[in-house]
Design a protein around this motif. Structure first.
Motif, PDB file in Angstrom:
ATOM      1  N   ASP A  31       1.157  -0.865  -0.243  1.00  0.00           N
ATOM      2  CA  ASP A  31      -0.046  -0.256   0.327  1.00  0.00           C
ATOM      3  C   ASP A  31       0.826   1.451  -0.256  1.00  0.00           C
ATOM      4  O   ASP A  31       1.684   1.323   0.768  1.00  0.00           O
ATOM      5  CB  ASP A  31      -1.085   0.076   1.504  1.00  0.00           C
ATOM      6  CG  ASP A  31      -1.774   1.075   0.979  1.00  0.00           C
ATOM      7  OD1 ASP A  31      -2.803   1.056   2.050  1.00  0.00           O
ATOM      8  OD2 ASP A  31      -2.173   1.709  -0.347  1.00  0.00           O
ATOM      9  N   TYR A  33       1.858   4.854  -2.010  1.00  0.00           N
ATOM     10  CA  TYR A  33       1.145   6.637  -3.051  1.00  0.00           C
ATOM     11  C   TYR A  33       2.442   7.341  -3.637  1.00  0.00           C
ATOM     12  O   TYR A  33       3.662   7.241  -3.360  1.00  0.00           O
ATOM     13  CB  TYR A  33       1.013   7.948  -1.977  1.00  0.00           C
ATOM     14  CG  TYR A  33      -0.640   7.103  -1.232  1.00  0.00           C
ATOM     15  CD1 TYR A  33       0.038   6.335  -0.288  1.00  0.00           C
ATOM     16  CD2 TYR A  33      -1.873   7.248  -1.618  1.00  0.00           C
ATOM     17  CE1 TYR A  33      -1.430   5.609   0.760  1.00  0.00           C
ATOM     18  CE2 TYR A  33      -3.025   6.553  -0.668  1.00  0.00           C
ATOM     19  CZ  TYR A  33      -2.797   6.114   0.410  1.00  0.00           C
ATOM     20  OH  TYR A  33      -3.887   5.166   0.657  1.00  0.00           O
ATOM     21  N   ARG A  95       5.524   7.504  -1.111  1.00  0.00           N
ATOM     22  CA  ARG A  95       5.050   7.073   0.521  1.00  0.00           C
ATOM     23  C   ARG A  95       4.115   6.409   0.515  1.00  0.00           C
ATOM     24  O   ARG A  95       4.122   5.653  -0.125  1.00  0.00           O
ATOM     25  CB  ARG A  95       4.033   9.377   0.629  1.00  0.00           C
ATOM     26  CG  ARG A  95       3.251   8.787   1.926  1.00  0.00           C
ATOM     27  CD  ARG A  95       2.634  10.252   2.176  1.00  0.00           C
ATOM     28  NE  ARG A  95       2.030   9.832   3.755  1.00  0.00           N
ATOM     29  CZ  ARG A  95       1.368  10.839   4.150  1.00  0.00           C
ATOM     30  NH1 ARG A  95       0.951  11.924   3.116  1.00  0.00           N
ATOM     31  NH2 ARG A  95       0.684  10.012   4.981  1.00  0.00           N
ATOM     32  N   GLY A  97       2.026   3.110   2.651  1.00  0.00           N
ATOM     33  CA  GLY A  97       1.083   3.283   2.792  1.00  0.00           C
ATOM     34  C   GLY A  97       0.651   3.642   4.542  1.00  0.00           C
ATOM     35  O   GLY A  97      -0.690   3.799   4.772  1.00  0.00           O
TER      36      GLY A  97
ATOM     37  N   ARG B  99      -5.024   8.593   5.727  1.00  0.00           N
ATOM     38  CA  ARG B  99      -3.375   8.336   4.837  1.00  0.00           C
ATOM     39  C   ARG B  99      -3.695   8.600   3.205  1.00  0.00           C
ATOM     40  O   ARG B  99      -4.114   8.236   2.466  1.00  0.00           O
ATOM     41  CB  ARG B  99      -3.247   6.666   4.906  1.00  0.00           C
ATOM     42  CG  ARG B  99      -2.974   6.468   6.376  1.00  0.00           C
ATOM     43  CD  ARG B  99      -3.497   4.594   6.491  1.00  0.00           C
ATOM     44  NE  ARG B  99      -3.964   3.880   5.621  1.00  0.00           N
ATOM     45  CZ  ARG B  99      -4.123   2.813   4.960  1.00  0.00           C
ATOM     46  NH1 ARG B  99      -2.563   2.289   5.683  1.00  0.00           N
ATOM     47  NH2 ARG B  99      -4.936   2.196   4.889  1.00  0.00           N
ATOM     48  N   GLY B 100      -1.946   8.754   2.935  1.00  0.00           N
ATOM     49  CA  GLY B 100      -1.896   9.328   1.819  1.00  0.00           C
ATOM     50  C   GLY B 100      -2.080  10.746   0.994  1.00  0.00           C
ATOM     51  O   GLY B 100      -2.004  10.941   0.048  1.00  0.00           O
ATOM     52  N   GLN B 103       0.874  16.187   1.074  1.00  0.00           N
ATOM     53  CA  GLN B 103       1.679  16.959   2.033  1.00  0.00           C
ATOM     54  C   GLN B 103       1.622  18.228   1.499  1.00  0.00           C
ATOM     55  O   GLN B 103       2.303  18.236   0.506  1.00  0.00           O
ATOM     56  CB  GLN B 103       3.009  16.370   2.094  1.00  0.00           C
ATOM     57  CG  GLN B 103       2.996  15.097   2.629  1.00  0.00           C
ATOM     58  CD  GLN B 103       4.230  14.441   3.244  1.00  0.00           C
ATOM     59  OE1 GLN B 103       5.370  15.474   3.366  1.00  0.00           O
ATOM     60  NE2 GLN B 103       4.294  12.981   3.974  1.00  0.00           N
TER      61      GLN B 103
END
Lengths: 115, 114
Positions: A31, A33, A95, A97, B99-100, B103
């Protein structure tokens, strides 16, 4: 550990044409990104586009789209109808998860747009 | 829309001096990240805070320390400055409940050590 690699230190494109920036990554997480950030001469970090790894559909934001190949761990950015204002450093980033996930950036690609 | 605020924007220090960089996250963002970007390099993660507690730590020198306060602003304290500390220091914030989430980066503090 996460790694992100951008193999193109510099790219150039003619105004109104299309250019593709390459990015590969490695992670042990299932998981995660992926992001493309733009850094113009002002040095501000601006998010261009994001992709959730669990989504098969490639993300699109106006003239910007990605080609996400999960099995190949590839995440390229396509800029269509390039404009002079697209000239900048572009960073690919990943990034994890988990919460509070830090961004791991690639080395960056300098994009020049010729009028 | 409110953005991440960093102060000062520029800072010049001598070797062995100390510096304090401040970051004010976007309202209702509870997580703050610090990154260091050297000349011609990509940003490197230093440290992050969630709800005033350190949540992750990267390649931050022992000479550096940071904290997040009750109003969620954060400060990065740098002591015994070295020439190699000259860099652009970014603060980023995000609402960590999802989450995710993106930023959001501040404009950065450019630190020059002479």
């Amino acid at each position: 550990a996460q790694t992100v690699t951008q193999s193109q230190p510099e790219m150039s494109v003619q105004e109104a044409e299309t250019v593709t920036l390459s990015c590969t990554y490695d992670t042990s997480e299932s998981d995660y990104y992926l992001f493309w950030y733009k850094q113009p001469p002002s040095r501000q970090m601006i998010l261009v586009i994001r992709q959730e790894a669990y989504k098969q559909q490639n993300a699109t934001e106006n003239r910007f789209s990605v080609n996400f190949q999960k099995a190949a761990k590839s995440f390229s950015l396509k800029i269509s109808d390039s404009q002079l204002g697209d000239a900048a450093m572009y960073f690919c980033a990943q990034r994890g998860g988990t919460s509070y996930g830090k961004l791991t950036f690639g080395q960056g690609t300098i994009l020049t747009v010729h009028p | 829309a409110a953005g991440v605020i960093q102060s000062p924007r520029h800072l010049i220090k001598e070797k062995r001096e100390t510096a304090t960089l401040k970051c004010y996250p976007i309202p209702r963002h509870d997580t703050v990240y610090w990154y260091q970007q050297g000349p011609g390099q990509d940003p490197q993660f230093l440290i992050s805070f969630y709800e005033k507690m350190q949540s992750d730590k990267g390649s931050i020198p022992d000479r550096f320390s940071a904290q997040q306060f009750s109003d969620y602003h954060s400060e990065l304290n740098m002591s015994s400055l070295e020439l190699g500390d000259s860099a652009l220091y970014f603060c980023a914030s995000s609402p960590e409940r999802e989450r995710g989430n993106e930023q959001f980066f501040g404009p950065g503090t450019r630190l020059t050590v002479l």
